[in-house]
Design a protein around this motif. Structure first.
Motif, PDB file in Angstrom:
ATOM      1  N   PRO A 233       7.950 -69.110   3.109  1.00 24.06           N
ATOM      2  CA  PRO A 233       8.527 -70.265   2.407  1.00 24.06           C
ATOM      3  C   PRO A 233       7.994 -70.370   0.979  1.00 24.06           C
ATOM      4  CG  PRO A 233       6.694 -70.985   3.739  1.00 24.06           C
ATOM      5  CD  PRO A 233       6.843 -69.503   3.990  1.00 24.06           C
ATOM      6  N   PRO A 234       8.566 -71.244   0.166  1.00 25.84           N
ATOM      7  CA  PRO A 234       7.981 -71.499  -1.155  1.00 25.84           C
ATOM      8  C   PRO A 234       6.607 -72.152  -0.997  1.00 25.84           C
ATOM      9  CG  PRO A 234       9.793 -73.022  -0.685  1.00 25.84           C
ATOM     10  CD  PRO A 234       9.809 -71.995   0.382  1.00 25.84           C
ATOM     11  N   TYR A 235       5.605 -71.583  -1.686  1.00 25.82           N
ATOM     12  CA  TYR A 235       4.252 -72.145  -1.549  1.00 25.82           C
ATOM     13  C   TYR A 235       3.472 -72.116  -2.869  1.00 25.82           C
ATOM     14  CZ  TYR A 235       3.054 -67.158  -0.935  1.00 25.82           C
ATOM     15  OH  TYR A 235       2.928 -65.804  -1.095  1.00 25.82           O
ATOM     16  N   VAL A 236       4.146 -71.893  -3.998  1.00 30.12           N
ATOM     17  CA  VAL A 236       3.459 -71.882  -5.290  1.00 30.12           C
ATOM     18  C   VAL A 236       3.282 -73.329  -5.752  1.00 30.12           C
ATOM     19  CG1 VAL A 236       3.512 -71.043  -7.669  1.00 30.12           C
ATOM     20  CG2 VAL A 236       4.546 -69.678  -5.826  1.00 30.12           C
ATOM     21  N   ASP A 237       2.053 -73.720  -6.068  1.00 25.68           N
ATOM     22  CA  ASP A 237       1.812 -75.107  -6.465  1.00 25.68           C
ATOM     23  C   ASP A 237       2.305 -75.361  -7.890  1.00 25.68           C
ATOM     24  OD1 ASP A 237      -0.357 -74.621  -8.433  1.00 25.68           O
ATOM     25  OD2 ASP A 237      -1.547 -74.054  -6.696  1.00 25.68           O
ATOM     26  N   ARG A 238       2.369 -76.627  -8.258  1.00 23.05           N
ATOM     27  CA  ARG A 238       2.974 -77.020  -9.527  1.00 23.05           C
ATOM     28  C   ARG A 238       2.265 -76.408 -10.731  1.00 23.05           C
ATOM     29  NH1 ARG A 238       6.049 -81.239  -9.396  1.00 23.05           N
ATOM     30  NH2 ARG A 238       6.786 -80.146  -7.554  1.00 23.05           N
ATOM     31  N   GLN A 239       0.942 -76.400 -10.708  1.00 18.15           N
ATOM     32  CA  GLN A 239       0.190 -75.835 -11.833  1.00 18.15           C
ATOM     33  C   GLN A 239       0.457 -74.340 -11.969  1.00 18.15           C
ATOM     34  OE1 GLN A 239      -4.021 -76.539 -11.606  1.00 18.15           O
ATOM     35  NE2 GLN A 239      -4.482 -75.455 -13.514  1.00 18.15           N
ATOM     36  N   SER A 240       0.503 -73.631 -10.850  1.00 12.84           N
ATOM     37  CA  SER A 240       0.761 -72.192 -10.894  1.00 12.84           C
ATOM     38  C   SER A 240       2.184 -71.886 -11.310  1.00 12.84           C
ATOM     39  CB  SER A 240       0.466 -71.565  -9.524  1.00 12.84           C
ATOM     40  OG  SER A 240      -0.881 -71.754  -9.151  1.00 12.84           O
ATOM     41  N   MET A 241       3.138 -72.733 -10.911  1.00 15.32           N
ATOM     42  CA  MET A 241       4.522 -72.532 -11.322  1.00 15.32           C
ATOM     43  C   MET A 241       4.634 -72.534 -12.843  1.00 15.32           C
ATOM     44  SD  MET A 241       6.886 -72.065  -8.927  1.00 15.32           S
ATOM     45  CE  MET A 241       8.383 -72.539  -9.809  1.00 15.32           C
ATOM     46  N   ALA A 242       3.879 -73.412 -13.486  1.00 14.05           N
ATOM     47  CA  ALA A 242       3.952 -73.533 -14.946  1.00 14.05           C
ATOM     48  C   ALA A 242       3.367 -72.323 -15.651  1.00 14.05           C
ATOM     49  CB  ALA A 242       3.217 -74.794 -15.396  1.00 14.05           C
TER      50      ALA A 242
END
Length: 338
Positions: A239-248
């Motif tokens: 599933p999607p599991y990249v956190d918000r800070q890492s997405m940026a």
């Protein structure tokens, strides 16, 4: 003391000679990918393998059908991954066929200047030893669960003497996990589920490619919401599991992929948590959940839910990020955890 004068040449450096063979074009492509320092995380992981992949597909575009079949077969099977150039001494010594240079140049321009991942450039990606169709509507196939598929004996031991007869791939994307598990358990019926109709269209095309009609079924559902009373001996999910800070902070290549398949919310658990809470309701009595969450989200799970009983699968690269959970453990945890 006599002053000396330094003379600087005004001549431009001599241009590099034009590659004369496919092998020389491969060397040039590798050098360009290395020099540009593009992100390789969503692709072949190494510049030489990514260059090989682009060269391989440029050849497929210009060879005759008979030569394409031969090239595919030399890749250890019609749908196997293309990492075969080490055995291609005959091919590498040949001059490039008409049209090859134009196509390879176009591939490299898209890869290096537009930062389009190689899989999207050519429309295929390797996974667990086979090539899958991909478009920007699906995540490029990559999952640590692939390591479990490549070690079938260890995978089968998870089920003792009762291999799953029904399998669910939750968030199927390209369908690579659904199809790979159908291959691993040839008597099982498999459902590949995704919320995205566009992703399901790609998955269905891969199902036809691997002749899985009748064994793998594609269903649109928001996680378990549209699955009714179905029960599965195995639920597998990346599933999607990249956190918000890492997405940026993701490289440009990742931004070409669907955010829906990557973005796990503020802490990476926005989709993982409902899977954990609901999976027991869709597992058979001895059913298993196999789920990838990556290293950062694994640590968050360990910290937040120390009473959650799961088995973290160790891999050869000294990390896990993939867990196995049994129905009873999930049900017990879900009842006890608000």
């Amino acid at each position: 003391m006599k002053r000396t004068t330094t003379h600087r040449s005004t001549e431009e450096p001599a241009p590099a000679p034009t590659p004369r063979t496919i092998g020389e074009w491969l060397h040039m492509a590798t050098a360009q990918i290395t020099a540009t320092e593009v992100s390789l995380e969503s692709g072949m992981q190494e510049a030489c393998l990514e260059a090989e992949f682009l060269v391989y597909h440029a050849l497929l575009r210009v060879l005759s059908p008979k030569e394409v079949e031969r090239l595919r077969s030399e890749g250890a099977g019609r749908r196997k991954a293309a990492q075969v150039l080490a055995r291609w001494q005959e091919w590498l010594r040949k001059p490039p066929p008409p049209g090859f240079v134009v196509i390879l140049t176009e591939f490299l321009q898209k890869r290096l200047q537009q930062r389009i991942p190689a899989a999207y450039v050519v429309g295929e990606a390797p996974f667990a030893g086979h090539l899958y169709l991909v478009t920007p509507d699906v995540l490029i196939p990559r999952s640590r669960i692939e390591n479990m598929l490549l070690d079938r004996k260890k995978l089968y031991r998870l089920f003792a003497d009762c291999p799953p007869s029904t399998i669910l791939d939750l968030g199927t994307g390209s369908g690579c996990l659904a199809i790979a598990f159908a291959m691993a358990f040839p008597k099982a019926q498999v459902d590949g589920v995704d919320i995205s109709p566009a992703a399901l269209a790609v998955a269905a095309a891969n199902g036809r490619r691997f002749k899985m009609e009748g064994r793998v079924h594609w269903r649109q559902s928001d996680l378990f919401a549209q699955l009714g009373q179905r029960r599965y001996g195995l639920i597998v999910s990346n599933p999607p599991y990249v956190d918000r800070q890492s997405m940026a902070a993701l490289p440009p290549e990742y931004l070409q992929e669907p955010a829906l398949a990557l973005d796990g919310g503020e802490d990476g658990l926005a989709v993982v948590e409902p899977i954990l809470r609901q999976a027991a309701d869709y597992l058979t009595d001895k059913g298993l959940l196999v789920c990838e969450v990556g290293d950062v989200t694994e640590q968050r799970m360990r910290n937040r839910w120390p009473d959650l009983s799961v088995e973290w699968i160790p891999f050869h690269f000294q990390a896990s990020g993939v867990f196995v959970a049994r129905k009873e453990s999930l049900a017990t945890w879900a009842r006890a955890t608000p």
